[in-house]
Design an enzyme around this catalytic site. Structure first.
Site, PDB file in Angstrom:
ATOM      1  N   GLU A 168       0.832  -1.199   0.000  1.00  8.42           N
ATOM      2  CA  GLU A 168       0.000   0.000   0.000  1.00  8.42           C
ATOM      3  C   GLU A 168       0.868   1.252   0.000  1.00  8.42           C
ATOM      4  O   GLU A 168       0.490   2.288  -0.548  1.00  8.42           O
ATOM      5  CB  GLU A 168      -0.876   0.049   1.262  1.00  8.42           C
ATOM      6  N   THR A 187      -6.144   0.599   2.756  1.00  5.26           N
ATOM      7  CA  THR A 187      -7.276   0.053   2.030  1.00  5.26           C
ATOM      8  C   THR A 187      -8.387  -0.289   3.008  1.00  5.26           C
ATOM      9  O   THR A 187      -8.179  -0.351   4.220  1.00  5.26           O
ATOM     10  CB  THR A 187      -6.868  -1.207   1.248  1.00  5.26           C
ATOM     11  N   ASP A 243     -12.165  -1.065   8.044  1.00  8.38           N
ATOM     12  CA  ASP A 243     -10.738  -1.317   7.913  1.00  8.38           C
ATOM     13  C   ASP A 243     -10.219  -2.004   9.162  1.00  8.38           C
ATOM     14  O   ASP A 243     -11.011  -2.468   9.992  1.00  8.38           O
ATOM     15  CB  ASP A 243      -9.971  -0.007   7.621  1.00  8.38           C
ATOM     16  N   GLU A 248      -7.298  -0.585  10.992  1.00 10.80           N
ATOM     17  CA  GLU A 248      -6.353   0.264  11.728  1.00 10.80           C
ATOM     18  C   GLU A 248      -6.925   1.611  12.173  1.00 10.80           C
ATOM     19  O   GLU A 248      -6.494   2.155  13.196  1.00 10.80           O
ATOM     20  CB  GLU A 248      -5.091   0.551  10.872  1.00 10.80           C
ATOM     21  N   ASP A 256     -12.450  -4.095  -1.744  1.00  7.18           N
ATOM     22  CA  ASP A 256     -13.423  -5.199  -1.811  1.00  7.18           C
ATOM     23  C   ASP A 256     -14.768  -4.721  -1.298  1.00  7.18           C
ATOM     24  O   ASP A 256     -14.850  -3.816  -0.487  1.00  7.18           O
ATOM     25  CB  ASP A 256     -12.926  -6.393  -0.979  1.00  7.18           C
TER      26      ASP A 256
END
Ligand code: ADE
Length: 237
Positions: A33, A111, A170, A172, A195
């Site tokens: 990423e 992401t 997510d 985090e 996704d």
């Protein structure tokens, strides 16, 4: 009183003066990423570790426009050799980085899974307005970005996330927010959708298939954010 000049005519030097953001900390989870941003900002791997001996955390840094950028990641899990994703590693590396680097501003970029029922599509990049954990079972209102330690989604998580209108999930964001808040450091959350959580494809497969192209979109979006904050004060944002 004369109207203020349009932003395009305001001297950048004034904005870049006292109080301007100069130190930006970008917190990311996965090396894949991060690479588009490392290249875009021409960051170099830090030779000397600012972190405690034994920590796997990695740091890239460099100057970009009027900013000094540090990009940190939790690094590889010593047993499994994979990126240390998830809330524990994110909180630890954020904590250590705030202590060592004293950033003016934090960007947690990465992401996320998106909910099509809320309008998310693959490659959309969201600037989250609020974040919360979804697997703590504490009945407080959730924000738009919901964070937990799993890529997949249990029925309990699904109920918690959806009943609170989250558009993306997510692993985090809320952990970074928790630590940033603790040390009163402003933070924003830029998340690109790999996704569709409420779609019909298996999450892990869809995530891996889209990871590379979506991180390019993430890189473009984070660069826009960094260009936007360059020369500004927190109060301008
Ligand atoms: N990161 C990318 N996709 C994700 C998902 N579905 N859940 C949590 N984190 C993600």
């Amino acid at each position: 009183m004369a109207p203020p000049p349009p932003p395009s005519e305001q001297p950048e030097a004034a904005a870049a003066g006292a109080g301007a953001i100069t130190k930006v900390l970008i917190v990311m989870a996965m090396e894949k990423e991060a690479m588009p941003l490392v290249n875009e900002f021409k960051l170099v791997r830090a030779e000397e570790s600012i972190f405690p001996k034994g920590a796997t955390w990695t740091r890239f840094h460099g100057n970009y426009k009027d900013l000094h950028i540090d990009l940190v990641m939790p690094g590889k899990d010593v047993v499994f050799g994979v990126d240390s994703v998830g809330t524990v590693s994110a909180a630890l590396v954020t904590y250590a980085s705030i202590q060592a680097l004293k950033p003016d501003f934090i960007i947690n970029a990465g992401t996320a899974g998106g909910f099509k029922a809320r309008g998310a599509s693959i490659k959309d990049v969201f600037l989250a307005s609020d974040v919360a954990f979804h697997d703590r079972r504490i009945p407080i209102p959730l924000g738009k970005l919901s964070t937990g330690d799993s890529l997949d989604m249990s029925p309990e998580d699904e109920a918690a996330i959806l009943s609170n209108d989250a558009t993306i999930k997510d692993m985090e964001g809320a952990a970074v927010a928790y630590v940033a808040d603790m040390f009163s450091t402003p933070a924003i959350f830029v998340k690109a959708v790999t996704d569709i959580v409420d779609g019909d494809k298996p999450t892990a497969e869809e995530f891996l298939n889209n990871l590379i192209s979506v991180t390019e979109a993430l890189g473009v979006a984070v660069t826009k954010v960094v260009d936007f904050i360059n020369g500004k004060c927190i109060s301008d944002l």
